[in-house]
Each structure stands twice: as structure tokens, then as C-alpha cells.
Design a protein around this motif. Structure first.
Motif, PDB file in Angstrom:
ATOM      1  N   GLU A  91      45.267  46.615  34.762  1.00 31.53           N
ATOM      2  CA  GLU A  91      44.534  48.002  36.125  1.00 31.53           C
ATOM      3  C   GLU A  91      45.328  47.327  37.028  1.00 31.53           C
ATOM      4  O   GLU A  91      45.882  47.086  37.169  1.00 31.53           O
ATOM      5  CB  GLU A  91      43.529  46.996  35.921  1.00 31.53           C
ATOM      6  CG  GLU A  91      43.787  45.002  35.692  1.00 31.53           C
ATOM      7  CD  GLU A  91      42.171  44.214  35.631  1.00 31.53           C
ATOM      8  OE1 GLU A  91      41.317  45.112  35.154  1.00 31.53           O
ATOM      9  OE2 GLU A  91      42.229  43.190  36.339  1.00 31.53           O
ATOM     10  N   TYR A  92      44.530  48.149  37.657  1.00 34.28           N
ATOM     11  CA  TYR A  92      44.800  48.143  39.502  1.00 34.28           C
ATOM     12  C   TYR A  92      43.615  48.345  39.907  1.00 34.28           C
ATOM     13  O   TYR A  92      43.149  49.205  40.786  1.00 34.28           O
ATOM     14  CB  TYR A  92      45.899  49.206  40.251  1.00 34.28           C
ATOM     15  CG  TYR A  92      46.384  48.542  41.560  1.00 34.28           C
ATOM     16  CD1 TYR A  92      47.558  48.063  41.377  1.00 34.28           C
ATOM     17  CD2 TYR A  92      45.494  49.649  42.089  1.00 34.28           C
ATOM     18  CE1 TYR A  92      47.751  47.935  43.122  1.00 34.28           C
ATOM     19  CE2 TYR A  92      46.260  48.997  44.238  1.00 34.28           C
ATOM     20  CZ  TYR A  92      47.719  48.306  43.938  1.00 34.28           C
ATOM     21  OH  TYR A  92      47.761  48.211  44.986  1.00 34.28           O
ATOM     22  N   LEU A  93      42.946  46.969  41.142  1.00 33.47           N
ATOM     23  CA  LEU A  93      42.248  46.913  41.370  1.00 33.47           C
ATOM     24  C   LEU A  93      42.237  46.683  43.419  1.00 33.47           C
ATOM     25  O   LEU A  93      42.838  45.970  43.156  1.00 33.47           O
ATOM     26  CB  LEU A  93      41.813  45.631  40.971  1.00 33.47           C
ATOM     27  CG  LEU A  93      41.091  45.930  40.091  1.00 33.47           C
ATOM     28  CD1 LEU A  93      40.494  44.075  39.310  1.00 33.47           C
ATOM     29  CD2 LEU A  93      40.394  46.295  38.774  1.00 33.47           C
ATOM     30  N   VAL A  94      41.396  47.286  43.644  1.00 32.81           N
ATOM     31  CA  VAL A  94      41.634  48.113  45.138  1.00 32.81           C
ATOM     32  C   VAL A  94      40.479  46.943  45.340  1.00 32.81           C
ATOM     33  O   VAL A  94      39.242  47.325  45.285  1.00 32.81           O
ATOM     34  CB  VAL A  94      41.311  49.581  45.535  1.00 32.81           C
ATOM     35  CG1 VAL A  94      41.520  49.103  47.201  1.00 32.81           C
ATOM     36  CG2 VAL A  94      42.323  49.860  44.827  1.00 32.81           C
ATOM     37  N   ALA A  97      36.075  48.974  46.522  1.00 33.20           N
ATOM     38  CA  ALA A  97      35.878  50.264  46.349  1.00 33.20           C
ATOM     39  C   ALA A  97      35.341  49.508  45.809  1.00 33.20           C
ATOM     40  O   ALA A  97      35.019  49.310  44.520  1.00 33.20           O
ATOM     41  CB  ALA A  97      37.835  50.612  45.637  1.00 33.20           C
ATOM     42  N   THR A 100      35.172  53.339  39.806  1.00 38.93           N
ATOM     43  CA  THR A 100      35.980  52.743  38.921  1.00 38.93           C
ATOM     44  C   THR A 100      36.786  54.132  37.991  1.00 38.93           C
ATOM     45  O   THR A 100      35.303  54.270  37.300  1.00 38.93           O
ATOM     46  CB  THR A 100      36.128  51.369  38.590  1.00 38.93           C
ATOM     47  OG1 THR A 100      36.095  50.382  39.357  1.00 38.93           O
ATOM     48  CG2 THR A 100      37.112  51.250  37.545  1.00 38.93           C
ATOM     49  N   ASN A 187      39.241  51.573  41.655  1.00 35.54           N
ATOM     50  CA  ASN A 187      40.105  50.929  41.346  1.00 35.54           C
ATOM     51  C   ASN A 187      40.568  51.254  39.907  1.00 35.54           C
ATOM     52  O   ASN A 187      40.267  52.466  39.697  1.00 35.54           O
ATOM     53  CB  ASN A 187      38.930  49.567  40.278  1.00 35.54           C
ATOM     54  CG  ASN A 187      38.050  49.133  42.039  1.00 35.54           C
ATOM     55  OD1 ASN A 187      39.252  48.575  42.305  1.00 35.54           O
ATOM     56  ND2 ASN A 187      37.268  48.737  41.799  1.00 35.54           N
ATOM     57  N   LYS A 189      41.638  51.464  35.967  1.00 38.34           N
ATOM     58  CA  LYS A 189      42.147  51.240  34.932  1.00 38.34           C
ATOM     59  C   LYS A 189      42.929  51.658  33.725  1.00 38.34           C
ATOM     60  O   LYS A 189      42.727  53.199  33.747  1.00 38.34           O
ATOM     61  CB  LYS A 189      40.795  50.490  34.390  1.00 38.34           C
ATOM     62  CG  LYS A 189      40.472  49.873  35.124  1.00 38.34           C
ATOM     63  CD  LYS A 189      38.637  48.927  34.570  1.00 38.34           C
ATOM     64  CE  LYS A 189      38.613  47.747  34.994  1.00 38.34           C
ATOM     65  NZ  LYS A 189      36.933  47.112  34.622  1.00 38.34           N
ATOM     66  N   SER A 216      33.605  50.901  34.030  1.00 37.34           N
ATOM     67  CA  SER A 216      34.016  51.892  34.796  1.00 37.34           C
ATOM     68  C   SER A 216      32.709  52.740  35.304  1.00 37.34           C
ATOM     69  O   SER A 216      31.637  52.637  34.295  1.00 37.34           O
ATOM     70  CB  SER A 216      35.101  52.198  34.688  1.00 37.34           C
ATOM     71  OG  SER A 216      34.518  53.446  33.264  1.00 37.34           O
ATOM     72  N   SER A 508      38.232  58.098  46.037  1.00 33.12           N
ATOM     73  CA  SER A 508      37.335  57.133  47.122  1.00 33.12           C
ATOM     74  C   SER A 508      36.568  57.379  47.734  1.00 33.12           C
ATOM     75  O   SER A 508      35.515  58.595  48.360  1.00 33.12           O
ATOM     76  CB  SER A 508      38.472  57.051  48.150  1.00 33.12           C
ATOM     77  OG  SER A 508      37.852  55.808  49.229  1.00 33.12           O
TER      78      SER A 508
END
Length: 510
Positions: A91-94, A97, A100, A187, A189, A216, A508
Motif C-alpha cells: 500500500e501507499y497511503l496519502v 486522501a 482509495t 490511497n 493498494k 477501498s 483525486s
């Protein structure tokens, strides 16, 4: 004044989106040799879903690659019932945000028959050709890669298109953003499955065990080909799939066709007559109630289908036939109907092994594709009832002498497990956001397909996670997936990276 502000915001949004797209494409161009080389190294690992050792090697390859790229919380998700075929998650979580997306592809592949591949090719020794192998294309090296000079250059290997190119497109899309210093707008995943080609028997188990981790707004399924016209497409549904095998019987041992022909029943003939009874001269299935439960297309879906460019004539010329199976039904319409396909027939011997005998049995494997509303178990039972209606006694076991002496026509039917079709509403807010995000990066309108001809167990995401998937294909339509000489058009693979990266940017809502 409000209109000026709105137009200014729209201009700035487009400007920044265009600038970021340019940065992504610059990264891809500058690193294409390395990117293609990584895919080729991945393709060297055999990946039949039932080959546990090599499947584990594939999973570990992805695991290490994800860690190397700076993806967080990388882990292998195994089914609770057995330690096989893990899904690879990261994962890369912002911060802040609110959307997802889970990016999905599968790393397992179909079994191979190396003897059927072109003499210059081996399934797990990937090579680059400057065109199609059937037209005498030549091998080129990584150093010679130039998609302008060789626009038809392809990588040949098992899973080159289905679906290891999807895995690497998603991962390289993330790396492109990281290299350009672009923060994703959502985000992200990652979920890479290892049993899709085996029917995903443990997918539901994995999802059920990790519902919180996989929370998500939607899943992006990177699988399948772009439209046959070459246009990019976003697909909102897939057909379900289920198989069944039918075996009919003649004598208990092979018989001399001269001594016993015209007298002993020939199972090959019995089988083909049975199969022929399942379709009419216009290609429609004659099995009772076969089309009964098909859900009608919505007005929005009909409008989307009307925009699909006609490619039937082009495809028939490419594939070497002049009459489609279903009379007056185009390909796009045909894919929105359930189908019955004969995967293969076997009885006796042919070719150089042929002998003048009446064989003891004949078998066929049927592939039933399903659309929304049609249940896979019920569709199987309809076929079984049709066989029964043709005068066959149905059995699940090999017939013994008592059974043979009681029934003139015997059919052993083996039913496999399947799954139903899935469809996502195009009007869902998150889907509208995805459509808008993709369209901003292209001068050509994206095609919106109500359904894909192929099958994926996407119903599971809706059932377990209460979330809807959408399929975003990147492979060329002539990729030979599931068959010999599978390939991925390099220009398509590289464009796929760009598409995935732009989706990570533009979905976004911050």
C-alpha cells in the motif's frame, strides 16, 4: 465572475494533469530498457497455478520488487486453509486522501504445450521480435528497442500479456510517480493474485480474512485486451464461467471397423450428434431456458454500446472466416449473451496414429460463459437435462456391465465449479471519477464497455468487500492469451504504465 473562476480552475487542472502526464511519459521513455528487462526476468519464472514451487518464486519476486520500490506494508496473504498461492499485498497511503483504489493483476498463468509454440519460441524464455512471429519477424535485443522504428515489436512468453504485464505496469506506474516527485492523489493498494487462471478457488477466503486491510472505494482490474479497434476501453462487467465434461460410450474394447462397422455404436458419432443438438443453424443455443434469466441492458449501457466502433469485418478478415456463428449478431452484442463453447473433443486417434477402429468412448469439454442474472449451477443443470432429453442415462461414474445392459445411451457428466457474472453500475460516483480521470489524459474518447467477453471472479469483491471493480485492459487484442505464442505489444505495455500512473494522479478529490 464565478464562471471565470470555474474556467480558470478547469484550465489549471488540465494544465497540471498534462504536465504530470508528460513527466510520467518522460520517465517511461528514459527507463524503457530497464522496465522491459524487468518484465522479461519476471516472465522467466514458470507460473502454472498448480506448480506450487514456482508460484512461490513468483510471489517472492513481486514481494521483493514492491519493497525495492518503496511500497509499504508489503506482505503475502495466504488462504487460511492452506499455505499455497499467496496474494501479494502492499500500500501507499496519502495523508488526507479520501479515495482509495486497489490495483489488481494476477501473476499465475495458463498451462503450456511447448510443442505447439513456434519452433523459435519457448514459453519461459522470453524474446523480443520486431513483429509477429507468424510473419517471419526477427529477434531484436533490448538495446535495439525503438517503438518508432519497430512499432509492432512484441515480447513472446507465457503470461506476457495475461497477466504479468499488468503486474509490472502497475508497479512501474507507481515508480514513475515517485521518480517525478508526484504525490498520488489517492490511497493506493496493490493486490496481485496467484490463482486466477485456476478459477480463484481461494480468493474469497483471502478477501474474507483481510476485509479491513482491503477497505477501498473501488478495484481497478488490470487484465484482458484493449478493444479490437485499438482504442482504450474501460469495462464494467465480466461474464461468469463454468465447465463440464461429457463422455459417451460404445463397446467395451476397440473394434475393427470393417468387422463391426454399421453394427456397433460409434461413440464419436453419438457425441457429435448430441453436441449438434445444442445449437441451431443460426448459432443460438437450443437448450431449454438457456437465455431465460439474462438481465436486459440499461439505457446507459445501450448508449455506450452504440459508440463501440464496428470491427467485425476487420476481425473476420484477420481470423480467416466470412460467416460468424450467430446470424445477424455482432461481436459486441454476442458478448452480452450467455454462450456454449466446445473446448475440445476426443475419441480414438487421428493423424499418423489413426487406426480403423470403432473407439470405446468419446469426450467433450464444454465451456459455459454466463452473463448477469444467469446462475452457473442452474446453467449446468439445464445442459444436463438437455442430455437427458436426448435419451441418455446420466451417470457420474464409469458405466459397469449392468448399466450397459440396461441403457442404450449412457453419458458420464462431470460438473466443475464455476462462478457468476459481475456488473458494475457506470453511474456510481467513483466510476464517474475514474472515467473523468482517464479521459483527461487522452485526446481520443475512451470506450465504455458494459461487459468483457472473458471471465474473472469479480463477483467475489462485491460479495465479500461490498465494493465494485472495473476492468482496465492494456494488452493488444491479438496477444494469443491462453494459447501458444502468447505476446505483449511493447508499445501497449508502455502505454499501460502511463495509463495506470495517470489514474493514480487524477482520481483525486482533495
Amino acid at each position: 465572475m464565478k464562471r471565470i473562476v470555474l474556467l480558470t480552475c478547469m484550465f489549471l487542472t488540465h494544465f497540471f494533469a498534462t504536465t504530470q502526464s508528460t513527466q510520467v511519459n518522460t520517465y517511461i521513455q528514459a527507463n524503457q530498457k530497464r522496465i522491459i528487462g524487468e518484465l522479461m526476468n519476471f516472465l522467466k519464472i514458470p507460473n502454472h497455478a498448480k506448480d506450487a514451487g514456482n508460484i512461490q518464486m513468483n510471489a517472492e519476486f513481486i514481494f521483493k520488487d514492491m519493497e525495492r520500490r518503496g511500497i509499504s506494508n508489503v506482505q503475502l496473504l495466504y488462504p487460511a486453509s492452506k499455505r499455497i498461492n499467496p496474494a501479494v499485498y502492499g500500500e501507499y497511503l496519502v495523508p488526507d486522501a479520501t479515495t482509495t483504489l486497489v490495483f489488481y493483476a494476477h501473476y499465475d498463468g495458463q498451462p503450456v504445450s511447448p510443442e505447439k509454440w513456434h519452433a523459435s519460441l519457448e514459453p519461459f524464455k522470453p524474446v523480443i521480435l520486431n513483429g509477429k512471429v507468424e510473419t517471419g519477424a526477427k529477434t531484436i535485443t533490448l538495446d535495439e528497442i525503438d517503438t518508432k522504428r519497430y512499432p509492432d515489436a512484441r515480447i513472446y512468453a507465457r503470461s506476457s500479456s495475461d497477466d504479468k504485464s499488468g503486474v509490472m505496469a502497475i508497479l512501474n506506474a507507481f515508480s514513475a510517480l515517485q521518480s517525478a516527485g508526484i504525490t498520488p492523489g489517492i490511497n493506493i493498494k496493490f493486490f496481485f493474485e496467484g490463482e486466477e487462471e485456476a478459477g480463484s478457488p481461494h480468493l474469497e477466503e483471502i478477501l474474507s480474512a483481510h476485509t479491513a486491510l482491503l477497505k477501498s472505494d473501488a478495484w481497478i482490474i488490470c487484465d484482458g485486451p484493449v478493444h479490437q479497434s485499438g482504442r482504450n476501453q474501460l469495462v464494467f462487467g465480466v461474464r461468469g464461467d463454468v465447465n463440464m465434461e461429457i463422455t459417451v460410450y460404445g463397446p467395451t474394447r476397440p473394434l475393427h471397423s470393417g468387422h463391426y462397422g454399421n453394427w456397433a455404436p460409434n461413440p464419436g458419432l453419438l457425441l457429435v450428434k448430441l453436441l449438434a443438438s445444442m445449437k441451431d443453424e443460426n448459432g443460438f443455443v437450443t437448450i431449454k431456458d438457456f437465455y431465460n434469466d439474462v438481465l436486459k441492458l440499461t439505457d446507459k449501457e445501450k448508449q455506450a454500446l452504440a459508440k463501440i466502433p464496428p470491427i467485425d469485418s476487420m476481425l473476420m478478415k484477420e481470423l480467416g472466416f466470412i460467416r460468424p456463428e450467430m446470424k445477424n449478431i455482432g461481436l459486441s452484442e454476442a458478448l452480452n449473451l450467455p454462450s456454449l463453447n466446445i473446448n475440445g473433443i476426443e475419441s480414438g486417434k487421428s493423424g499418423t496414429s489413426a487406426a480403423n477402429v470403432i473407439p470405446v468412448s468419446a469426450s467433450a469439454v464444454l465451456d459455459l460463459r454466463l452473463v448477469k442474472g444467469v446462475d452457473w449451477k442452474q446453467q449446468q443443470e439445464r445442459v444436463v437435462q438437455h442430455i437427458r432429453d436426448q435419451g441418455f442415462f446420466i451417470t457420474e461414474q464409469e458405466p459397469d456391465m449392468q448399466m450397459r445392459s440396461t441403457y442404450p445411451l449412457i453419458a458420464k457428466v462431470r460438473l466443475e465449479k464455476g462462478y457468476n457474472a459481475q456488473k458494475t453500475d457506470m453511474q456510481l460516483p467513483v466510476m464517474q471519477k475514474i472515467i473523468l480521470g482517464l479521459q483527461k489524459t487522452s485526446q481520443t474518447e475512451w470506450l465504455l464497455q458494459p461487459g468483457l467477453g472473458g471471465s474473472l471472479p469479480l463477483y467475489v469483491f462485491e460479495k465479500v468487500l461490498n465494493v465494485y471493480p472495473v476492468t482496465l485492459p492494456i494488452a493488444n487484442h491479438d496477444n494469443n492469451q491462453h494459447a501458444e505464442n502468447e505476446n505483449i505489444l511493447i508499445s501497449r505495455f508502455l502505454e499501460g504504465i502511463s495509463i495506470m500512473a495517470n489514474l493514480m494522479i487524477l482520481s483525486s478529490d482533495k
